[in-house]
Write an enzyme that holds these catalytic residues in place. Structure first.
Site, mmCIF file in Angstrom:
data_model
loop_
_atom_site.group_PDB
_atom_site.id
_atom_site.type_symbol
_atom_site.label_atom_id
_atom_site.label_comp_id
_atom_site.label_asym_id
_atom_site.label_seq_id
_atom_site.Cartn_x
_atom_site.Cartn_y
_atom_site.Cartn_z
ATOM 1 N N ASP A 15 -15.670 -54.588 4.417
ATOM 2 C CA ASP A 15 -17.104 -54.804 4.536
ATOM 3 C C ASP A 15 -17.586 -55.302 3.176
ATOM 4 O O ASP A 15 -17.349 -54.657 2.159
ATOM 5 C CB ASP A 15 -17.790 -53.471 4.886
ATOM 6 C CG ASP A 15 -19.010 -53.670 5.767
ATOM 7 O OD1 ASP A 15 -19.809 -54.562 5.455
ATOM 8 O OD2 ASP A 15 -19.146 -52.926 6.755
ATOM 9 N N ASP B 293 -22.237 -58.041 5.125
ATOM 10 C CA ASP B 293 -23.434 -57.247 5.395
ATOM 11 C C ASP B 293 -24.716 -58.067 5.175
ATOM 12 O O ASP B 293 -24.869 -58.717 4.133
ATOM 13 C CB ASP B 293 -23.418 -56.038 4.438
ATOM 14 C CG ASP B 293 -24.469 -55.009 4.764
ATOM 15 O OD1 ASP B 293 -24.341 -54.340 5.802
ATOM 16 O OD2 ASP B 293 -25.426 -54.858 3.964
ATOM 17 N N GLU C 274 -22.963 -60.599 9.277
ATOM 18 C CA GLU C 274 -23.997 -59.845 9.982
ATOM 19 C C GLU C 274 -25.298 -60.598 9.734
ATOM 20 O O GLU C 274 -25.734 -60.703 8.583
ATOM 21 C CB GLU C 274 -24.091 -58.411 9.456
ATOM 22 C CG GLU C 274 -25.030 -57.567 10.303
ATOM 23 C CD GLU C 274 -25.681 -56.404 9.569
ATOM 24 O OE1 GLU C 274 -26.119 -55.458 10.224
ATOM 25 O OE2 GLU C 274 -25.785 -56.457 8.319
ATOM 26 N N HIS D 14 -22.152 -49.013 13.981
ATOM 27 C CA HIS D 14 -22.630 -47.780 13.345
ATOM 28 C C HIS D 14 -24.143 -47.757 13.152
ATOM 29 O O HIS D 14 -24.669 -46.805 12.588
ATOM 30 C CB HIS D 14 -21.931 -47.624 11.994
ATOM 31 C CG HIS D 14 -22.284 -48.757 11.071
ATOM 32 N ND1 HIS D 14 -21.900 -50.063 11.319
ATOM 33 C CD2 HIS D 14 -23.015 -48.788 9.936
ATOM 34 C CE1 HIS D 14 -22.382 -50.835 10.363
ATOM 35 N NE2 HIS D 14 -23.067 -50.100 9.518
ATOM 36 N N ASP D 15 -24.835 -48.818 13.555
ATOM 37 C CA ASP D 15 -26.283 -48.890 13.356
ATOM 38 C C ASP D 15 -27.078 -48.758 14.653
ATOM 39 O O ASP D 15 -28.303 -48.894 14.639
ATOM 40 C CB ASP D 15 -26.666 -50.242 12.734
ATOM 41 C CG ASP D 15 -26.164 -50.387 11.313
ATOM 42 O OD1 ASP D 15 -26.030 -49.370 10.619
ATOM 43 O OD2 ASP D 15 -25.915 -51.532 10.895
#
Ligand code: NOJ
Ligand code: CA
Length: 620
Positions: free
Chosen positions: A175, A271, A329, A400-401
């Site tokens: 990430d 990210d 993302e 995870h969000d």
């Protein structure tokens, strides 16, 4: 302001923006083809919207339009690439497997479960951040990019993880969090200590804040006493936005990326990468959009003026020399902008995650409502037809969000496994690269939190304290409960053992319904959701038409029915799904050919609730 709507629609950015506005107003895109509407001038939108669109919004549209890119017209030639064929699996390390009984997942825990991933058929792991971090946002606030977080282990553990993955033929995505660093990062500390030194300009400092707000609540500016200035943080107060305008920042980031690539990692998930270019002068955002979206400023930087340039530079100088893969993302970005970011010839990103399919129009993550899969169908139809001929689509429901998809669609325990299988069929047979989030393969559902004390997420706390002022504690808690990121962050459910076999100690966050949902039981059961995922993954590998084949969607206007063909020169597969809870009478004939997999044991003249099956209708 005097451009006509139809001209704006012809511009890629304009098209996405108009689509968003129409969606928000609940109007159809077909309106734009209407001669009268199409010939209206931009300034008219403001009047037509009865004040829902303000001048600031129109001005930011105009500046976005002037980026000058045109829609890429070259269809991709289906060039082969490992990342188009791979099934990815996202590991959220804090919640995956604890090896030392401290209640927190770690790298050795993950290593001990690699055979589990192999057994499922996973080709590549995306690992959420494992870098040294004070954990204000669970590792998305990085203190040292070249060090492993002590709670998770050591660099030796990391090296072992990488080689154990490679030994099993799996790849590793790290990430990459470079929109911001922790305020405890050396660069930020130096910037505060010596405003005129090398790092003084690595972040955004201003005498006065603008009106931008943080995603986690409150202003996006924090007063830094030592500098007597405010510093920008789009996320938590400890996640300081890096100033990409500064060439040294970009060079340092590229160095760091190359350092990881030298170690042999195979690529990165980037990210909030579309936020890295902020417009000069950091202008105020539109208050109208602020109200609409729940945060102010986003339209000024979500597709910033130098974004494409920065991405090309990163790719050229860091990713490409190593053949590294990237998936960005990119929240808020529509189809045409996504094409600009991911079309092969443009050399920016390989793939991107957009999030517009995760909530139905007019709803946010924090609303308690039932997600209608017909919206997923319409979103996918549009993307399969307008995006995937040009670019490789990413396919996912969870990360995870976000809350778990099964919980959003239907909370009835009776349909949990059938529904889980329906979701699996669509994810593994639509055209694109699937990303499975840990626990999705066993049908994990939202956490069962009873009070704010049981939550851990900085985002939930920020939103709660804002909300309780306006709607009171109880209502605020209910909204947080619906949307909390912690819903998906509860520990992986390995077995019926205490704490689901995740830890011998006390888990950092409460565990879920391990008695009815755990990997061990499901692996021993041929009819389980886990086995279904394994079989579908194998099926996808066996039938390249599911990867490179074209897609043709039928029954587009029929509610609750989602049917499509996947075809290459050799074979044709037919996928048939019932998106709702009612029986549906098949209008035409039964599918012909051979059924390869289904979430029901037999076929019937009706498509039963959430039924999903894959047929092969033409074989070589
Ligand atoms: C997106 C990440 O997925 C999320 O978990 C994080 O809080 C923000 N970016 C900020 O890094
Ligand atoms: Ca541990």
């Amino acid at each position: 302001m005097s451009s006509r709507i139809i001209d704006i629609y012809r511009n890629p950015i304009g098209r996405d923006l108009l689509r968003k506005i129409l969606l928000q107003l609940g109007w159809s895109e077909k309106l734009i083809d209407n001669r009268i509407i199409g010939s209206l001038r931009l300034g008219w939108i403001q009047r037509l919207s009865f004040g829902r669109v303000d001048r600031g919004l129109l001005e930011s549209i105009i500046s976005l339009l002037n980026t000058g890119d045109s829609i890429p017209e070259d269809k991709i030639s289906n060039t082969r690439a490992w990342w188009k064929e791979a099934v990815f699996y996202q590991v959220y390390p804090r919640s995956f497997m604890d090896s030392n009984g401290d209640g927190t997942g770690d790298l050795r825990g993950l290593i001990s479960r690699l055979d589990y991933l192999s057994a499922l058929g996973i080709d590549a792991v995306w690992l959420s951040p494992v870098y040294d971090s004070p954990n204000d946002d669970n590792g998305y606030d990085i203190r040292d990019y070249r060090k492993i977080m002590a709670e998770f282990g050591t660099m030796e553990d990391f090296d072992e993880l990488l080689s154990e993955l490679h030994k099993r033929g799996m790849r590793l995505l790290m990430d990459l969090v470079v929109n911001h660093t922790s305020d405890e990062h050396e660069w930020f500390k130096e910037a505060v200590r010596e405003p005129l030194g090398k790092f003084g300009d690595y972040y955004f400092f201003r005498d006065k804040p603008n009106n931008w707000t943080s995603y986690f609540g409150g202003s996006a500016w924090r007063y830094i006493e030592e500098r007597k200035e405010y510093a920008l943080h789009l996320f938590s107060q400890k996640q300081m936005d890096l100033n990409w305008e500064n060439k040294d920042v970009r060079e340092d980031i590229k160095d760091m990326v190359r350092w990881w690539l030298e170690k042999g990692v195979d690529g990165f998930r980037l990210d909030v990468i579309n936020y890295i270019s902020k417009p000069k002068g950091l202008p105020d955002g539109s208050e109208v959009i602020g109200k609409l979206m729940g945060f102010t400023g986003v339209e000024t930087y979500f597709y910033g003026p130098r974004l494409n340039e920065y991405l090309r530079e990163l790719k050229r100088d860091a990713f490409e020399p190593y053949g590294a893969f990237t998936v960005g993302e990119t929240p808020g970005v529509g189809i045409e902008m996504m094409k600009l970011l991911t079309a092969e010839g443009r050399k920016e990103l390989d793939m991107a995650f957009s999030f517009d399919h995760l909530e139905t129009p007019g709803h946010s993550r924090f609303d308690e409502y039932r997600y209608d899969l017909n919206y997923y169908k319409s979103f996918m139809t549009q993307h399969m037809e307008s995006y995937s001929p040009y670019c490789q689509m990413s396919l996912f429901y969870e990360n995870h969000d976000n809350p778990r998809m099964i919980s959003k669609v239907d909370k009835d325990e009776k349909v949990r496994w059938i529904l889980g299988k329906l979701l699996a069929v669509m994810q593994l047979t639509l055209k694109g690269t699937p990303f499975i989030f840990q626990g999705q393969e066993i049908g994990m559902v939202n956490g069962r939190f009873k009070s704010m004390e049981e939550l851990r997420d900085v985002d939930s706390f920020g939103k709660f304290s804002e909300l309780k002022e306006t709607i009171g504690e109880e209502k605020a808690f209910n909204r947080i409960l619906a949307g909390s990121r912690d819903n998906a962050r509860i520990p992986m459910q390995w077995s019926k053992k205490e704490n689901g076999g995740f830890t011998d100690g006390t888990p950092w966050i409460g565990t879920g319904d391990i008695e009815v949902c755990n990997a061990e039981d499901q692996m021993g059961d041929k009819a389980s959701l886990w086995s279904f995922y394994r079989d579908l993954i194998a099926l996808r590998k066996k039938h390249p038409a599911l990867i490179y084949g074209e897609i043709e969607i039928t029954n587009k206007d029929r509610k609750d029915i989602f049917t499509y063909f996947r075809r290459d020169e050799k074979e044709t597969l037919y996928i048939e799904c019932n998106l709702g809870r009612e029986n549906i009478r098949r209008k035409g004939v039964m599918p012909t050919g051979r059924m390869l997999i289904s979430n029901y044991e037999d076929t019937d003249e009706h498509l039963r609730p959430y039924e999903a099956s894959v047929w092969i209708t033409k074989e070589d």
